[in-house]
Enzyme design. Structure first.
Site, mmCIF file in Angstrom:
data_model
loop_
_atom_site.group_PDB
_atom_site.id
_atom_site.type_symbol
_atom_site.label_atom_id
_atom_site.label_comp_id
_atom_site.label_asym_id
_atom_site.label_seq_id
_atom_site.Cartn_x
_atom_site.Cartn_y
_atom_site.Cartn_z
ATOM 1 N N ASP A 13 0.799 -1.395 -0.089
ATOM 2 C CA ASP A 13 -0.107 0.050 -0.047
ATOM 3 C C ASP A 13 0.875 1.318 -0.148
ATOM 4 O OD1 ASP A 13 -2.273 -1.643 0.227
ATOM 5 O OD2 ASP A 13 -2.022 -1.770 2.213
ATOM 6 N N LYS A 16 1.957 2.166 -5.252
ATOM 7 C CA LYS A 16 2.314 1.552 -6.396
ATOM 8 C C LYS A 16 1.420 1.879 -7.546
ATOM 9 C CE LYS A 16 2.263 -2.537 -4.423
ATOM 10 N NZ LYS A 16 2.048 -2.044 -2.954
ATOM 11 N N GLY A 17 -0.027 1.774 -7.190
ATOM 12 C CA GLY A 17 -0.952 2.076 -8.396
ATOM 13 C C GLY A 17 -0.800 3.338 -8.883
ATOM 14 N N GLY A 40 -4.567 -4.278 -3.809
ATOM 15 C CA GLY A 40 -5.574 -3.394 -3.895
ATOM 16 C C GLY A 40 -4.833 -1.976 -4.495
ATOM 17 N N HIS A 41 -5.002 -1.509 -5.454
ATOM 18 C CA HIS A 41 -4.134 -0.342 -6.176
ATOM 19 C C HIS A 41 -5.023 0.737 -6.753
ATOM 20 C CE1 HIS A 41 -0.787 -3.500 -7.273
ATOM 21 N NE2 HIS A 41 -1.061 -3.439 -5.852
ATOM 22 N N GLN A 224 1.940 -6.162 -3.477
ATOM 23 C CA GLN A 224 2.506 -6.468 -2.152
ATOM 24 C C GLN A 224 3.838 -5.645 -1.949
ATOM 25 O OE1 GLN A 224 1.062 -9.646 -3.481
ATOM 26 N NE2 GLN A 224 -0.587 -8.670 -3.036
ATOM 27 N N ARG A 303 -9.872 -2.525 5.984
ATOM 28 C CA ARG A 303 -9.274 -2.594 7.480
ATOM 29 C C ARG A 303 -8.523 -1.249 7.940
ATOM 30 N NH1 ARG A 303 -6.331 -8.316 7.480
ATOM 31 N NH2 ARG A 303 -5.739 -7.584 5.476
ATOM 32 N N LYS A 331 3.276 10.185 -0.426
ATOM 33 C CA LYS A 331 2.605 10.701 0.606
ATOM 34 C C LYS A 331 3.369 11.491 1.649
ATOM 35 C CE LYS A 331 -1.085 7.920 1.724
ATOM 36 N NZ LYS A 331 -2.102 6.817 1.948
HETATM 37 P P1 GDP Z 1 -1.100 0.207 -3.494
HETATM 38 O O1 GDP Z 1 -1.281 -1.123 -2.927
HETATM 39 O O2 GDP Z 1 0.718 0.256 -3.403
HETATM 40 O O3 GDP Z 1 -0.975 0.664 -5.053
HETATM 41 O O4 GDP Z 1 -1.396 1.419 -2.799
HETATM 42 P P2 GDP Z 1 -2.848 1.556 -2.319
HETATM 43 O O5 GDP Z 1 -3.536 2.360 -3.266
HETATM 44 O O6 GDP Z 1 -3.371 0.752 -1.366
HETATM 45 O O7 GDP Z 1 -2.759 2.668 -1.108
HETATM 46 C C1 GDP Z 1 -2.214 3.885 -1.305
HETATM 47 C C2 GDP Z 1 -3.494 4.998 -0.911
HETATM 48 O O8 GDP Z 1 -2.632 6.286 -0.830
HETATM 49 C C3 GDP Z 1 -4.470 5.124 -1.895
HETATM 50 O O9 GDP Z 1 -5.597 5.747 -1.533
HETATM 51 C C4 GDP Z 1 -3.844 6.297 -2.968
HETATM 52 O O10 GDP Z 1 -4.881 6.970 -3.488
HETATM 53 C C5 GDP Z 1 -3.256 7.243 -1.889
HETATM 54 N N1 GDP Z 1 -1.948 8.024 -2.244
HETATM 55 C C6 GDP Z 1 -1.153 7.520 -3.341
HETATM 56 N N2 GDP Z 1 -0.010 8.467 -3.339
HETATM 57 C C7 GDP Z 1 -0.367 9.743 -2.389
HETATM 58 C C8 GDP Z 1 0.160 10.740 -2.028
HETATM 59 O O11 GDP Z 1 1.282 11.097 -2.521
HETATM 60 N N3 GDP Z 1 -0.229 11.516 -1.215
HETATM 61 C C9 GDP Z 1 -1.578 11.097 -0.550
HETATM 62 N N4 GDP Z 1 -2.278 11.983 0.066
HETATM 63 N N5 GDP Z 1 -2.292 10.040 -0.988
HETATM 64 C C10 GDP Z 1 -1.574 9.197 -1.956
HETATM 65 P P1 IMO Z 2 -0.954 -4.107 -2.099
HETATM 66 O O1 IMO Z 2 -0.489 -4.756 -3.793
HETATM 67 C C1 IMO Z 2 -0.852 -4.677 1.844
HETATM 68 C C2 IMO Z 2 -1.184 -8.826 3.813
HETATM 69 C C3 IMO Z 2 -2.297 -8.976 4.194
HETATM 70 C C4 IMO Z 2 -1.591 -10.178 5.490
HETATM 71 C C5 IMO Z 2 -0.551 -10.963 4.507
HETATM 72 C C6 IMO Z 2 -0.811 -12.201 3.903
HETATM 73 O O2 IMO Z 2 -2.230 -3.387 -2.118
HETATM 74 O O3 IMO Z 2 0.235 -3.483 -1.740
HETATM 75 P P2 IMO Z 2 -2.665 -12.834 1.953
HETATM 76 O O4 IMO Z 2 -4.167 -12.395 1.660
HETATM 77 O O5 IMO Z 2 -1.790 -12.432 0.891
HETATM 78 O O6 IMO Z 2 -2.398 -14.261 2.140
HETATM 79 O O7 IMO Z 2 -2.305 -11.976 3.168
HETATM 80 O O8 IMO Z 2 -0.178 -10.026 3.493
HETATM 81 N N1 IMO Z 2 -1.367 -8.160 2.154
HETATM 82 C C7 IMO Z 2 -1.003 -7.074 1.910
HETATM 83 N N2 IMO Z 2 -0.973 -5.884 2.885
HETATM 84 N N3 IMO Z 2 -1.037 -4.462 0.743
HETATM 85 C C8 IMO Z 2 -1.157 -5.814 0.001
HETATM 86 O O9 IMO Z 2 -1.190 -5.473 -1.173
HETATM 87 C C9 IMO Z 2 -1.348 -6.777 0.564
HETATM 88 N N4 IMO Z 2 -1.489 -8.151 0.153
HETATM 89 C C10 IMO Z 2 -1.424 -9.043 1.116
HETATM 90 O O10 IMO Z 2 -2.728 -7.950 5.074
HETATM 91 O O11 IMO Z 2 -0.915 -9.486 6.255
HETATM 92 MG MG MG Z 3 -2.744 -1.611 -2.044
#
Ligand code: GDP
Ligand code: IMO
Ligand code: MG
Length: 430
Positions: A13, A16-17, A40-41, A224, A303, A331
């Site tokens: 998280d 990356k997305g 979840g990206h 991840q 969560r 961020k």
């Molecule tokens: P990923 O799994 O690595 O693609 O990341 P996620 O999408 O799960 O979580 C990143 C969150 O931070 C998302 O809600 C993005 O929209 C948000 N985000 C990404 N870059 C920034 C940033 O530079 N600032 C802020 N405030 N939010 C950001």
């Molecule tokens: P992105 O690509 C954050 C975590 C789960 C748990 C562990 C194992 O959005 O960064 P799983 O369902 O893979 O067997 O769970 O890994 N986990 C993540 N945490 N971002 C993710 O993906 C994750 N994918 C799995 O919360 O701790």
């Molecule tokens: Mg994510």
């Protein structure tokens, strides 16, 4: 070499997305190579939010081909839903934009059920998985009884393969008090997905190879992150796939000579969702503030994410494992208003100093971060588009991260929107 691997440098998280979407405008192809819909990206463009779990984050750019490589595990129900959702928003109108590798493994209802049932049975000792069946699907792959996309498309072979899986998994599910669906129910349900997905299925390793041969720009999108890697992460609190950059070789069928540059995505602080050690975790009002300001709630499960200070031990380790040529620091805007910031430079555990992440769970659980304090800033950073637009304290924070991790910061993200980005160097040219 016009390929770039994008990997998470913490516990996922990191954004990356957002970064993949930002670069996808200049890429011919974006390929996923591991993980599944545990990812979840989030992409934010013009105020509109799109979350992708399986389909690569390049999908919003019509001219960018999206590939699900052989190393990805695919829940066809989720994938069909995601395709429909994107099409309803006007994306993915040309089926040729999405290519699915025929060798990717398929997540079945028994995988999801087993994941959830095991976690419930573990109670306090649960890993906190996403419950999407990722672990059990990779287990069946390694046990050589998995169902691949190509198998799902062939009803007779599918029936036979399913029989093998159900004879192993059925009795196990019953032990957990769960009744698995019958083979026929699964076959009927999956026959519908098979027909929907058939137009997208191909030998994607050849598609990627052709793009490489043509000198096209390819982004490899990791899911991840380093600390969730099955071998190198905080085992057993990890995911069930390898997440380090080298996995592009096996997960997308790309030879090492074709990959070079790797961009690590790191948040300006740290978050973790799920259980497991987290040395710099803040269970106080600062942690709560990061969660609130950063909107730190899981894109997949909703969560609340655990929040803490930037951990240079973790990112340094990620930089070594994946050979990061650069870091995209995301961020940074979220840190505005904190009077002081802390960075963990090392850990202390039982009087011993650790410059690396210890392998032992008890050691890592007890690890006390050795912090360095830096001055904060109060300015709103979301309008910054050049490095010079950042306050001096923010610039110092960034350069300290570079020193401590040994990787240059080549992109800074100051907001969720595609444009809220400061690009310091073209990542394809690092
Ligand atoms: P990923 O799994 O690595 O693609 O990341 P996620 O999408 O799960 O979580 C990143 C969150 O931070 C998302 O809600 C993005 O929209 C948000 N985000 C990404 N870059 C920034 C940033 O530079 N600032 C802020 N405030 N939010 C950001
Ligand atoms: P992105 O690509 C954050 C975590 C789960 C748990 C562990 C194992 O959005 O960064 P799983 O369902 O893979 O067997 O769970 O890994 N986990 C993540 N945490 N971002 C993710 O993906 C994750 N994918 C799995 O919360 O701790
Ligand atoms: Mg994510």
């Amino acid at each position: 070499m016009p390929t770039l691997i994008i990997v998470g440098a913490q516990w996922g998280d990191e954004g990356k997305g957002k970064v993949v979407d930002h670069f996808a405008a200049h890429a011919d192809m974006v390929a996923r190579y591991q993980g599944g819909n545990n990812a979840g990206h989030t992409l934010v463009v013009g105020g509109e939010k799109t979350v992708v779990h399986l389909i690569p984050a390049g999908v919003l750019h019509a001219g960018t081909t999206c590939v699900l490589g052989n190393g990805v595990v695919i829940d066809p129900k989720v994938l069909c839903g995601e395709i429909e959702g994107l099409q309803a928003k006007g994306y993915l109108s040309d089926p040729a934009q999405l290519r699915i590798d025929e060798r990717a493994h398929v997540i079945l209802p028994v995988h999801r059920m087993l994941d959830v049932a095991r976690e419930a049975a573990l109670g306090e000792r649960a890993i906190g998985t996403t419950g999407r069946g990722i672990g059990p699907c990779y287990e069946d792959k390694a046990a050589r009884r998995g169902v691949r996309i190509v198998d799902m498309l062939d009803p007779r072979y599918f029936a036979d393969a399913l029989d093998k899986i159900l004879s192993e998994r059925g009795p196990l599910l019953k032990l957990y008090g769960e009744e698995p669906p019958s083979a026929q129910e699964i076959l009927d349900e999956y026959a519908v997905y098979a027909e929907r997905l058939r137009p997208y299925v191909t030998d994607a390793t050849q598609v990627v190879a052709d793009e490489i041969a043509a000198g096209k720009r390819i982004l490899f999108e990791g899911a991840q992150a380093a600390m969730l890697d099955l071998d190198h992460g905080t085992y057993p609190f990890v995911t069930s796939s390898n997440t380090v950059a080298g996995v592009v070789g096996s997960g997308a069928g790309v030879a090492p000579k074709h990959v070079g540059r790797v961009l690590g995505i790191a948040k300006s602080y740290t978050t973790r969702v799920g259980a497991g050690p987290f040395p710099t975790e803040l269970e106080d009002e600062v942690g709560a503030k990061l969660r609130e300001v950063g909107g730190e709630f899981g894109a997949t499960t909703g969560r609340p994410r655990r929040c803490g200070w930037f951990d240079a031990v973790v990112v340094r380790q990620a930089a070594r494992l994946s050979g990061l040529s650069g870091i995209a620091l995301t961020k940074l805007d979220v840190l505005s208003g904190l009077p002081t910031l802390k960075i963990a430079t090392a850990y202390e555990c039982d009087g011993e100093r650790y410059d690396r992440v210890p392998a032992s769970v008890p050691a890592l659980t007890q690890a006390q971060p050795i912090y360095e304090e830096l001055e904060g800033w109060t300015e709103d950073l979301s309008g910054a588009r050049r490095f010079e637009d950042l306050p001096e304290a923010a610039r110092k924070y960034i350069s300290r991260i570079e020193q401590l991790t040994g990787a240059p910061v080549t992109l800074i993200s100051v907001g969720a929107e595609r444009e809220e980005t400061i690009l310091l160097r073209d990542p394809f040219l690092l």
